[in-house]
Design an enzyme around this catalytic site. Structure first.
Site, PDB file in Angstrom:
ATOM      1  N   SER A 119      33.260  10.120  36.246  1.00 40.17           N
ATOM      2  CA  SER A 119      33.689   9.393  35.703  1.00 40.17           C
ATOM      3  C   SER A 119      34.912   8.313  36.478  1.00 40.17           C
ATOM      4  O   SER A 119      35.464   8.820  38.020  1.00 40.17           O
ATOM      5  CB  SER A 119      34.687  10.086  34.900  1.00 40.17           C
ATOM      6  OG  SER A 119      36.134   9.803  34.198  1.00 40.17           O
ATOM      7  N   GLY A 132      38.311   7.887  32.615  1.00 36.14           N
ATOM      8  CA  GLY A 132      38.545   8.473  31.520  1.00 36.14           C
ATOM      9  C   GLY A 132      39.308   7.834  30.233  1.00 36.14           C
ATOM     10  O   GLY A 132      39.789   6.693  30.693  1.00 36.14           O
ATOM     11  N   ALA A 181      44.677   6.740  43.591  1.00 36.49           N
ATOM     12  CA  ALA A 181      45.970   7.551  42.721  1.00 36.49           C
ATOM     13  C   ALA A 181      45.981   6.508  41.577  1.00 36.49           C
ATOM     14  O   ALA A 181      47.196   5.846  41.137  1.00 36.49           O
ATOM     15  CB  ALA A 181      47.833   7.623  43.055  1.00 36.49           C
ATOM     16  N   ASN A 221      38.851  16.195  31.430  1.00 40.59           N
ATOM     17  CA  ASN A 221      39.165  16.369  32.101  1.00 40.59           C
ATOM     18  C   ASN A 221      40.315  16.866  32.354  1.00 40.59           C
ATOM     19  O   ASN A 221      41.772  16.659  31.519  1.00 40.59           O
ATOM     20  CB  ASN A 221      40.193  15.062  32.784  1.00 40.59           C
ATOM     21  CG  ASN A 221      40.626  14.838  34.136  1.00 40.59           C
ATOM     22  OD1 ASN A 221      40.731  15.715  34.866  1.00 40.59           O
ATOM     23  ND2 ASN A 221      41.524  13.409  34.600  1.00 40.59           N
ATOM     24  N   CYS A 247      44.705  17.091  33.947  1.00 39.36           N
ATOM     25  CA  CYS A 247      46.018  16.393  34.257  1.00 39.36           C
ATOM     26  C   CYS A 247      47.420  17.345  33.987  1.00 39.36           C
ATOM     27  O   CYS A 247      47.517  18.418  33.499  1.00 39.36           O
ATOM     28  CB  CYS A 247      46.237  15.413  32.807  1.00 39.36           C
ATOM     29  SG  CYS A 247      44.701  14.475  32.911  1.00 39.36           S
ATOM     30  N   GLY A 276      31.398  15.613  44.613  1.00 44.55           N
ATOM     31  CA  GLY A 276      32.288  16.029  45.922  1.00 44.55           C
ATOM     32  C   GLY A 276      31.168  15.392  47.132  1.00 44.55           C
ATOM     33  O   GLY A 276      30.516  16.075  47.074  1.00 44.55           O
ATOM     34  N   GLY A 280      30.528   9.474  42.583  1.00 48.44           N
ATOM     35  CA  GLY A 280      31.675   9.350  42.508  1.00 48.44           C
ATOM     36  C   GLY A 280      32.130   7.824  43.538  1.00 48.44           C
ATOM     37  O   GLY A 280      31.241   7.010  43.199  1.00 48.44           O
ATOM     38  N   THR A 281      32.267   7.847  44.167  1.00 51.67           N
ATOM     39  CA  THR A 281      32.991   7.318  45.764  1.00 51.67           C
ATOM     40  C   THR A 281      32.041   6.509  46.488  1.00 51.67           C
ATOM     41  O   THR A 281      31.977   5.167  47.049  1.00 51.67           O
ATOM     42  CB  THR A 281      34.401   8.452  46.997  1.00 51.67           C
ATOM     43  OG1 THR A 281      34.587   8.673  45.712  1.00 51.67           O
ATOM     44  CG2 THR A 281      34.034   7.259  47.874  1.00 51.67           C
TER      45      THR A 281
HETATM   46  C1  LIG Z   1      39.176   6.068  41.877  1.00 53.14           C
HETATM   47  C2  LIG Z   1      38.340   7.089  41.310  1.00 53.14           C
HETATM   48  C3  LIG Z   1      38.845   7.296  39.943  1.00 53.14           C
HETATM   49  C4  LIG Z   1      38.607   8.540  39.290  1.00 53.14           C
HETATM   50  N1  LIG Z   1      39.306   8.642  38.037  1.00 53.14           N
HETATM   51  C5  LIG Z   1      38.701   9.681  37.417  1.00 53.14           C
HETATM   52  C6  LIG Z   1      38.803   9.897  35.673  1.00 53.14           C
HETATM   53  O1  LIG Z   1      39.142   8.567  35.152  1.00 53.14           O
HETATM   54  N2  LIG Z   1      38.361  10.956  34.665  1.00 53.14           N
HETATM   55  C7  LIG Z   1      38.298  11.825  36.265  1.00 53.14           C
HETATM   56  O2  LIG Z   1      37.411  13.104  35.302  1.00 53.14           O
HETATM   57  N3  LIG Z   1      37.727  11.852  36.986  1.00 53.14           N
HETATM   58  C8  LIG Z   1      38.304  10.891  38.430  1.00 53.14           C
HETATM   59  N4  LIG Z   1      38.126  10.692  39.328  1.00 53.14           N
HETATM   60  C9  LIG Z   1      37.418  11.810  40.222  1.00 53.14           C
HETATM   61  C10 LIG Z   1      35.750  11.850  40.422  1.00 53.14           C
HETATM   62  O3  LIG Z   1      34.784  11.410  38.752  1.00 53.14           O
HETATM   63  C11 LIG Z   1      34.553  12.365  41.135  1.00 53.14           C
HETATM   64  O4  LIG Z   1      35.446  14.529  40.305  1.00 53.14           O
HETATM   65  C12 LIG Z   1      35.560  12.631  42.080  1.00 53.14           C
HETATM   66  O5  LIG Z   1      35.799  11.746  43.444  1.00 53.14           O
HETATM   67  C13 LIG Z   1      35.057  13.805  43.651  1.00 53.14           C
HETATM   68  O6  LIG Z   1      33.088  13.274  43.578  1.00 53.14           O
HETATM   69  P1  LIG Z   1      32.537  11.517  44.316  1.00 53.14           P
HETATM   70  O7  LIG Z   1      33.463  12.634  46.158  1.00 53.14           O
HETATM   71  O8  LIG Z   1      31.553  11.581  44.185  1.00 53.14           O
HETATM   72  O9  LIG Z   1      33.447  10.422  44.204  1.00 53.14           O
HETATM   73  C14 LIG Z   1      38.108   9.802  39.852  1.00 53.14           C
HETATM   74  C15 LIG Z   1      37.725   9.417  41.168  1.00 53.14           C
HETATM   75  C16 LIG Z   1      37.568   8.148  42.097  1.00 53.14           C
HETATM   76  C17 LIG Z   1      38.012   7.917  43.325  1.00 53.14           C
END
Ligand SMILES: Cc1cc2nc3c(=O)[nH]c(=O)nc-3n(C[C@H](O)[C@H](O)[C@H](O)COP(=O)(O)O)c2cc1C
Length: 325
Positions: free
Chosen positions: A42, A67, A91, A149, A152, A265, A287-288
């Protein structure tokens, strides 16, 4: 469960067929069968449609939407994303078009993509907000799972994050479970003392799966200006920098519950996905990595299939919890 070795990989089976096609990549998450355990996370994959031309959406396990909230949200002021060593801080402030626009504008197009599996990410600042989002989503065909999620702040209770307080988390998960006409997966905050306790709370509330980790609360300061590098002051840390902590938390959470766990992660390679599965994950989210390479999710899904074939793993699900001591 141990992974079953089926002999050394030759690339060809006895009939000359390609063994890559033989590894069974199916997993069952929250009662839903996915063709691959690799899912786009997400907030890093838009509403899926943005990636339609880049990623074969029908070849990855699923994708999770940004989200979705009751009303549209503009998000936080900039700067709201910065690079940090082996990762990034964000953020963004959960900017999104709102659940109604998602259902009316995005879902009809997503339903037109054969084989795509949609997981809708839900959030709100009160339990009622989350329940309302779920009610709207219930009426939209084509969604497989809800990911709630829990990171929040609960504005009805002084702003304490739902996922850091067992009572708030239990109430949130219970009410959302009752509202949901689809399987519910609760996404846990890592900013807690006992992730196992939070995982159990979700299982007790009736969640069919949990996912973790969300981002770690972080702060970066520009030493020249002495100001925070993110306008919101704090942000969430993600990317490879958090991976070993995330793997430890996925292991602890999976030991604490019987429901499946989606781990994430800092996954950037197939081997990282294997690591999370050995720690106890049934599926993984990426994600990232999609920021550096928009094709990362598909590449990792293909890489995981190759890894299973080259390591004689007949069923990817055999990796789950197969860490040896
Ligand atoms: C820019 C950005 C926006 C994110 N927005 C959401 C979100 O809207 N809802 C959510 O549950 N997690 C959100 N996340 C968290 C990611 O889904 C994930 O849990 C977290 O980044 C760890 O995984 P990664 O290291 O592969 O990114 C966001 C992460 C990033 C970097």
């Amino acid at each position: 469960m141990r992974c079953q070795a089926v002999g050394r990989y030759t690339g060809r089976d006895a009939n000359g067929g390609d063994k890559l096609s033989k590894a069974d990549m199916r997993v069952t998450l929250a009662g839903v069968e996915l063709r691959s355990p690799v899912i786009a996370a997400s907030g890093t994959f838009g509403y899926g449609l943005e990636f339609e031309e880049i990623v074969s959406l029908e070849r990855i396990g699923a994708f999770v939407t940004k989200g979705l909230s009751r009303e549209p949200m503009a998000g936080n002021a900039s700067p709201r994303i910065i690079e940090s060593p082996a990762g990034m801080m964000n953020a963004v402030g959960l900017q999104n078009i709102g659940v109604h626009a998602f259902v009316e504008e995005k879902m009809p197009r997503l339903r037109g993509i054969p084989g795509v599996v949609v997981i809708a990410n839900v959030f709100g600042y009160t339990i009622e907000d989350c329940v309302e989002v779920i009610h709207v989503l219930n009426d939209a065909p084509g969604i497989a799972i809800y990911e709630l999620n829990a990171s929040c702040p609960n504005t009805s209770h002084g702003g304490m994050v739902f996922g850091t307080d067992p009572d708030s988390l239990y109430q949130l998960a219970t009410r959302c479970r009752h509202a949901a006409e689809r399987p519910l997966m609760v996404k846990l905050s890592p900013n807690v003392t006992s992730i196992g306790q939070m995982a159990r709370v979700c299982e007790d509330a009736g969640a069919q799966a949990i996912s973790l980790v969300n981002t770690f609360l972080a702060l970066a300061i520009d030493v020249e200006t002495r100001r925070p590098r993110i306008a919101n002051v704090t942000g969430g840390l993600s990317g490879p920098a958090i991976r070993p902590i995330a793997v430890r938390m996925v292991h602890e959470a999976s030991q604490a519950v019987k429901i499946p766990v989606a781990g994430m992660g800092g996954i950037t390679r197939a081997e990282d996905a294997v690591e999370f599965m050995l720690a106890g994950a049934t599926a993984v989210e990426v994600g990232t990595a999609s920021f550096a390479d928009p094709r990362a999710v598909e590449n990792i899904a293909n890489g995981l299939r190759r890894w299973c074939a080259s390591h004689g793993v007949a069923r990817v699900s055999d990796l789950t919890g197969a860490m040896e001591r």
